[in-house]
Motif scaffolding. Sequence first.
Motif, PDB file in Angstrom:
ATOM      1  N   LYS A  77     -15.144  -1.295  -5.273  1.00 17.97           N
ATOM      2  CA  LYS A  77     -14.184  -1.403  -6.369  1.00 17.97           C
ATOM      3  C   LYS A  77     -13.508  -0.082  -6.741  1.00 17.97           C
ATOM      4  O   LYS A  77     -12.405  -0.080  -7.279  1.00 17.97           O
ATOM      5  CB  LYS A  77     -14.852  -1.991  -7.611  1.00 17.97           C
TER       6      LYS A  77
ATOM      7  N   GLU B 185      -0.216  -5.762 -10.011  1.00 16.53           N
ATOM      8  CA  GLU B 185      -1.021  -5.946 -11.221  1.00 16.53           C
ATOM      9  C   GLU B 185      -1.907  -7.183 -11.100  1.00 16.53           C
ATOM     10  O   GLU B 185      -3.086  -7.153 -11.462  1.00 16.53           O
ATOM     11  CB  GLU B 185      -0.117  -6.037 -12.447  1.00 16.53           C
ATOM     12  N   GLU B 186      -1.340  -8.272 -10.577  1.00 11.61           N
ATOM     13  CA  GLU B 186      -2.129  -9.497 -10.386  1.00 11.61           C
ATOM     14  C   GLU B 186      -3.292  -9.258  -9.422  1.00 11.61           C
ATOM     15  O   GLU B 186      -4.401  -9.753  -9.628  1.00 11.61           O
ATOM     16  CB  GLU B 186      -1.233 -10.619  -9.850  1.00 11.61           C
TER      17      GLU B 186
ATOM     18  N   GLY C 122      -4.777  -6.448  -8.918  1.00 13.42           N
ATOM     19  CA  GLY C 122      -5.720  -5.456  -9.435  1.00 13.42           C
ATOM     20  C   GLY C 122      -5.643  -4.137  -8.690  1.00 13.42           C
ATOM     21  O   GLY C 122      -6.583  -3.336  -8.732  1.00 13.42           O
TER      22      GLY C 122
ATOM     23  N   ASP D 233      -4.492  -0.299  -7.671  1.00 11.06           N
ATOM     24  CA  ASP D 233      -4.412   0.922  -8.467  1.00 11.06           C
ATOM     25  C   ASP D 233      -2.981   1.421  -8.606  1.00 11.06           C
ATOM     26  O   ASP D 233      -2.651   2.110  -9.577  1.00 11.06           O
ATOM     27  CB  ASP D 233      -5.270   2.011  -7.820  1.00 11.06           C
TER      28      ASP D 233
ATOM     29  N   THR E  61      -7.195  -7.868  -2.163  1.00  7.92           N
ATOM     30  CA  THR E  61      -7.386  -6.781  -3.135  1.00  7.92           C
ATOM     31  C   THR E  61      -8.350  -7.204  -4.234  1.00  7.92           C
ATOM     32  O   THR E  61      -9.229  -6.422  -4.631  1.00  7.92           O
ATOM     33  CB  THR E  61      -6.033  -6.355  -3.729  1.00  7.92           C
ATOM     34  N   GLN E  62      -8.217  -8.426  -4.713  1.00  4.28           N
ATOM     35  CA  GLN E  62      -9.140  -8.918  -5.742  1.00  4.28           C
ATOM     36  C   GLN E  62     -10.573  -8.931  -5.227  1.00  4.28           C
ATOM     37  O   GLN E  62     -11.503  -8.597  -5.960  1.00  4.28           O
ATOM     38  CB  GLN E  62      -8.713 -10.316  -6.208  1.00  4.28           C
TER      39      GLN E  62
ATOM     40  N   LYS F 140     -11.796  -5.327  -5.260  1.00  2.43           N
ATOM     41  CA  LYS F 140     -11.978  -4.812  -6.617  1.00  2.43           C
ATOM     42  C   LYS F 140     -13.118  -5.507  -7.364  1.00  2.43           C
ATOM     43  O   LYS F 140     -13.644  -4.958  -8.322  1.00  2.43           O
ATOM     44  CB  LYS F 140     -10.672  -4.912  -7.413  1.00  2.43           C
ATOM     45  N   SER F 141     -13.515  -6.681  -6.896  1.00  2.00           N
ATOM     46  CA  SER F 141     -14.643  -7.376  -7.530  1.00  2.00           C
ATOM     47  C   SER F 141     -15.970  -7.024  -6.863  1.00  2.00           C
ATOM     48  O   SER F 141     -17.033  -7.433  -7.324  1.00  2.00           O
ATOM     49  CB  SER F 141     -14.430  -8.887  -7.497  1.00  2.00           C
TER      50      SER F 141
END
Length: 122
Positions: free
Chosen positions: A74, A92-93, A95, A97, A64-65, A68-69
């Motif tokens: 993203k 949350e960690e 990132g 939605d 996911t990171q 999102k990066s």
Amino acid sequence: MKRILIFDDDADILDILIYLLEENGWVVHTRRDCSDLLATVERCEPDIILMDNWIPEEGGIVATQLLKSNERYKDIPVIYFSANNNIKALAEEAGADSWLAKPFDLNDLEAMLNTYKQKASD
């Protein structure tokens, strides 16, 4: 038609989700691991992604990171889903939605997907 990409290593969950979502007009793509993550997303062009925490290779947080990066991906909504007790913190960690705890109510999943589907139409 809206496209969804589901990352989960549990074949039973994938079968249920494929049936449910296709019945509701989604084009469903699934993967049982996160290998070639960005190439998979590019090929499927999903409107939304469901990401399991315990997906083989990188794992849901790293995957996911990575999404999102990435400037190109993203903005694709990622719903993090897992049976972990701390799913909200993991989401949350990562990132993500949003998040959905397993086992989940299919009506809750449909409502969440419809929310993102509506946002995409606005």
